[in-house]
Scaffold this motif. Sequence first.
Motif, PDB file in Angstrom:
ATOM      1  N   PRO A   1      40.188  36.686 -94.944  1.00  0.00           N
ATOM      2  CA  PRO A   1      39.547  35.935 -94.054  1.00  0.00           C
ATOM      3  C   PRO A   1      39.860  36.357 -92.586  1.00  0.00           C
ATOM      4  O   PRO A   1      40.870  37.311 -92.389  1.00  0.00           O
ATOM      5  CB  PRO A   1      40.171  34.354 -94.244  1.00  0.00           C
ATOM      6  N   LEU A   2      39.341  36.126 -91.509  1.00  0.00           N
ATOM      7  CA  LEU A   2      39.365  36.440 -90.307  1.00  0.00           C
ATOM      8  C   LEU A   2      40.680  36.153 -89.947  1.00  0.00           C
ATOM      9  O   LEU A   2      41.301  35.056 -90.390  1.00  0.00           O
ATOM     10  CB  LEU A   2      38.259  35.786 -89.331  1.00  0.00           C
ATOM     11  N   SER A   3      41.264  36.861 -88.954  1.00  0.00           N
ATOM     12  CA  SER A   3      42.757  36.335 -88.324  1.00  0.00           C
ATOM     13  C   SER A   3      42.169  34.895 -87.622  1.00  0.00           C
ATOM     14  O   SER A   3      41.341  34.756 -87.126  1.00  0.00           O
ATOM     15  CB  SER A   3      43.159  37.465 -87.652  1.00  0.00           C
ATOM     16  N   GLU A   4      43.344  34.452 -87.212  1.00  0.00           N
ATOM     17  CA  GLU A   4      43.021  33.098 -86.490  1.00  0.00           C
ATOM     18  C   GLU A   4      42.608  33.705 -85.129  1.00  0.00           C
ATOM     19  O   GLU A   4      41.509  32.905 -84.641  1.00  0.00           O
ATOM     20  CB  GLU A   4      44.579  32.342 -86.101  1.00  0.00           C
ATOM     21  N   ARG A   5      42.858  34.598 -84.250  1.00  0.00           N
ATOM     22  CA  ARG A   5      42.383  35.088 -83.222  1.00  0.00           C
ATOM     23  C   ARG A   5      40.900  35.490 -83.268  1.00  0.00           C
ATOM     24  O   ARG A   5      40.036  34.943 -82.363  1.00  0.00           O
ATOM     25  CB  ARG A   5      43.279  36.260 -82.621  1.00  0.00           C
ATOM     26  N   ALA A   6      40.664  35.992 -84.314  1.00  0.00           N
ATOM     27  CA  ALA A   6      39.310  36.396 -84.643  1.00  0.00           C
ATOM     28  C   ALA A   6      38.500  35.320 -84.943  1.00  0.00           C
ATOM     29  O   ALA A   6      37.195  35.217 -84.488  1.00  0.00           O
ATOM     30  CB  ALA A   6      38.981  37.418 -85.635  1.00  0.00           C
ATOM     31  N   TYR A   7      38.846  34.297 -85.638  1.00  0.00           N
ATOM     32  CA  TYR A   7      38.085  33.206 -85.831  1.00  0.00           C
ATOM     33  C   TYR A   7      37.960  32.470 -84.766  1.00  0.00           C
ATOM     34  O   TYR A   7      36.807  32.084 -84.665  1.00  0.00           O
ATOM     35  CB  TYR A   7      38.899  32.285 -86.879  1.00  0.00           C
ATOM     36  N   LEU A   8      38.895  32.113 -83.770  1.00  0.00           N
ATOM     37  CA  LEU A   8      38.582  31.481 -82.818  1.00  0.00           C
ATOM     38  C   LEU A   8      37.456  32.043 -81.558  1.00  0.00           C
ATOM     39  O   LEU A   8      36.660  31.418 -81.151  1.00  0.00           O
ATOM     40  CB  LEU A   8      40.308  31.207 -81.900  1.00  0.00           C
ATOM     41  N   LYS A   9      37.775  33.345 -81.748  1.00  0.00           N
ATOM     42  CA  LYS A   9      36.776  34.189 -80.831  1.00  0.00           C
ATOM     43  C   LYS A   9      35.232  34.080 -81.395  1.00  0.00           C
ATOM     44  O   LYS A   9      34.572  33.807 -80.447  1.00  0.00           O
ATOM     45  CB  LYS A   9      36.952  35.652 -80.783  1.00  0.00           C
ATOM     46  N   ALA A  10      35.052  34.126 -82.831  1.00  0.00           N
ATOM     47  CA  ALA A  10      33.997  33.824 -83.230  1.00  0.00           C
ATOM     48  C   ALA A  10      33.441  32.392 -83.029  1.00  0.00           C
ATOM     49  O   ALA A  10      32.180  32.186 -82.757  1.00  0.00           O
ATOM     50  CB  ALA A  10      34.050  34.125 -84.908  1.00  0.00           C
ATOM     51  N   ARG A  11      34.268  31.531 -83.237  1.00  0.00           N
ATOM     52  CA  ARG A  11      33.887  30.063 -83.008  1.00  0.00           C
ATOM     53  C   ARG A  11      33.267  29.738 -81.601  1.00  0.00           C
ATOM     54  O   ARG A  11      32.386  29.003 -81.346  1.00  0.00           O
ATOM     55  CB  ARG A  11      34.891  29.038 -83.369  1.00  0.00           C
ATOM     56  N   GLU A  12      34.015  30.318 -80.601  1.00  0.00           N
ATOM     57  CA  GLU A  12      33.954  30.196 -79.378  1.00  0.00           C
ATOM     58  C   GLU A  12      32.367  30.823 -79.016  1.00  0.00           C
ATOM     59  O   GLU A  12      31.645  30.204 -78.347  1.00  0.00           O
ATOM     60  CB  GLU A  12      34.838  30.906 -78.287  1.00  0.00           C
ATOM     61  N   GLU A  13      32.320  31.975 -79.588  1.00  0.00           N
ATOM     62  CA  GLU A  13      30.991  32.748 -79.332  1.00  0.00           C
ATOM     63  C   GLU A  13      29.819  32.059 -79.929  1.00  0.00           C
ATOM     64  O   GLU A  13      28.732  31.827 -79.241  1.00  0.00           O
ATOM     65  CB  GLU A  13      30.881  34.213 -79.981  1.00  0.00           C
ATOM     66  N   HIS A  14      29.912  31.323 -81.202  1.00  0.00           N
ATOM     67  CA  HIS A  14      29.041  30.619 -81.735  1.00  0.00           C
ATOM     68  C   HIS A  14      28.628  29.337 -81.007  1.00  0.00           C
ATOM     69  O   HIS A  14      27.593  28.864 -80.583  1.00  0.00           O
ATOM     70  CB  HIS A  14      29.417  30.117 -83.204  1.00  0.00           C
ATOM     71  N   GLU A  15      29.748  28.813 -80.364  1.00  0.00           N
ATOM     72  CA  GLU A  15      29.363  27.701 -79.441  1.00  0.00           C
ATOM     73  C   GLU A  15      28.746  27.908 -78.288  1.00  0.00           C
ATOM     74  O   GLU A  15      27.873  27.054 -77.962  1.00  0.00           O
ATOM     75  CB  GLU A  15      30.794  26.858 -79.222  1.00  0.00           C
ATOM     76  N   ARG A  16      28.849  29.088 -77.569  1.00  0.00           N
ATOM     77  CA  ARG A  16      28.341  29.419 -76.475  1.00  0.00           C
ATOM     78  C   ARG A  16      26.840  29.483 -76.873  1.00  0.00           C
ATOM     79  O   ARG A  16      26.053  29.265 -75.859  1.00  0.00           O
ATOM     80  CB  ARG A  16      28.962  30.725 -76.034  1.00  0.00           C
ATOM     81  N   LEU A  17      26.517  30.083 -77.768  1.00  0.00           N
ATOM     82  CA  LEU A  17      25.284  30.627 -78.178  1.00  0.00           C
ATOM     83  C   LEU A  17      24.454  29.413 -78.609  1.00  0.00           C
ATOM     84  O   LEU A  17      23.306  29.282 -78.772  1.00  0.00           O
ATOM     85  CB  LEU A  17      24.966  31.718 -79.247  1.00  0.00           C
ATOM     86  N   HIS A  18      25.010  28.449 -79.245  1.00  0.00           N
ATOM     87  CA  HIS A  18      24.569  27.238 -79.882  1.00  0.00           C
ATOM     88  C   HIS A  18      24.983  26.157 -79.078  1.00  0.00           C
ATOM     89  O   HIS A  18      25.742  25.177 -79.753  1.00  0.00           O
ATOM     90  CB  HIS A  18      24.634  27.009 -81.326  1.00  0.00           C
ATOM     91  N   PRO A  19      24.725  25.692 -77.926  1.00  0.00           N
ATOM     92  CA  PRO A  19      25.353  24.356 -77.304  1.00  0.00           C
ATOM     93  C   PRO A  19      24.813  23.028 -78.010  1.00  0.00           C
ATOM     94  O   PRO A  19      23.723  22.996 -78.430  1.00  0.00           O
ATOM     95  CB  PRO A  19      25.238  24.522 -75.762  1.00  0.00           C
ATOM     96  N   ASN A  20      25.661  22.206 -77.896  1.00  0.00           N
ATOM     97  CA  ASN A  20      25.516  20.908 -78.603  1.00  0.00           C
ATOM     98  C   ASN A  20      24.810  20.319 -76.927  1.00  0.00           C
ATOM     99  O   ASN A  20      25.825  19.789 -76.204  1.00  0.00           O
ATOM    100  CB  ASN A  20      26.828  20.160 -79.099  1.00  0.00           C
ATOM    101  N   THR A  21      23.811  19.959 -77.067  1.00  0.00           N
ATOM    102  CA  THR A  21      23.196  19.165 -75.981  1.00  0.00           C
ATOM    103  C   THR A  21      22.918  17.655 -76.205  1.00  0.00           C
ATOM    104  O   THR A  21      22.297  17.060 -75.500  1.00  0.00           O
ATOM    105  CB  THR A  21      21.729  19.986 -75.664  1.00  0.00           C
ATOM    106  N   SER A  22      23.139  17.374 -77.581  1.00  0.00           N
ATOM    107  CA  SER A  22      22.944  15.906 -77.728  1.00  0.00           C
ATOM    108  C   SER A  22      24.034  14.991 -76.850  1.00  0.00           C
ATOM    109  O   SER A  22      25.130  15.460 -76.534  1.00  0.00           O
ATOM    110  CB  SER A  22      23.342  15.515 -79.061  1.00  0.00           C
TER     111      SER A  22
END
Length: 71
Positions: free
Chosen positions: A47-68
């Motif tokens: 699996p991804l390292s914790e650091r890589a996971y957090l970076k990927a999650r942050e990038e995903h949230e940036r690209l897919h903002p929750n606007t609800s």
Amino acid sequence: MSAPARLRAIVARTWRAVVWYVREVSGEARYEHYVERFTREHPGEEPLSERAYLKAREEHERLHPNTSCCC
């Protein structure tokens, strides 16, 4: 079991429940959940390292903002 021992057991169980709840609500346990799921779905893969996971999650949230609306 004596009364003080029962009380200690109740306090310990309550403390564990509070810690679990705070970690779930704060998102601190997300990486552990990711590793558990990844290990189950991709046996033998790393699996991804914790650091890589957090970076990927942050990038995903940036690209897919929750606007609800949260209310």
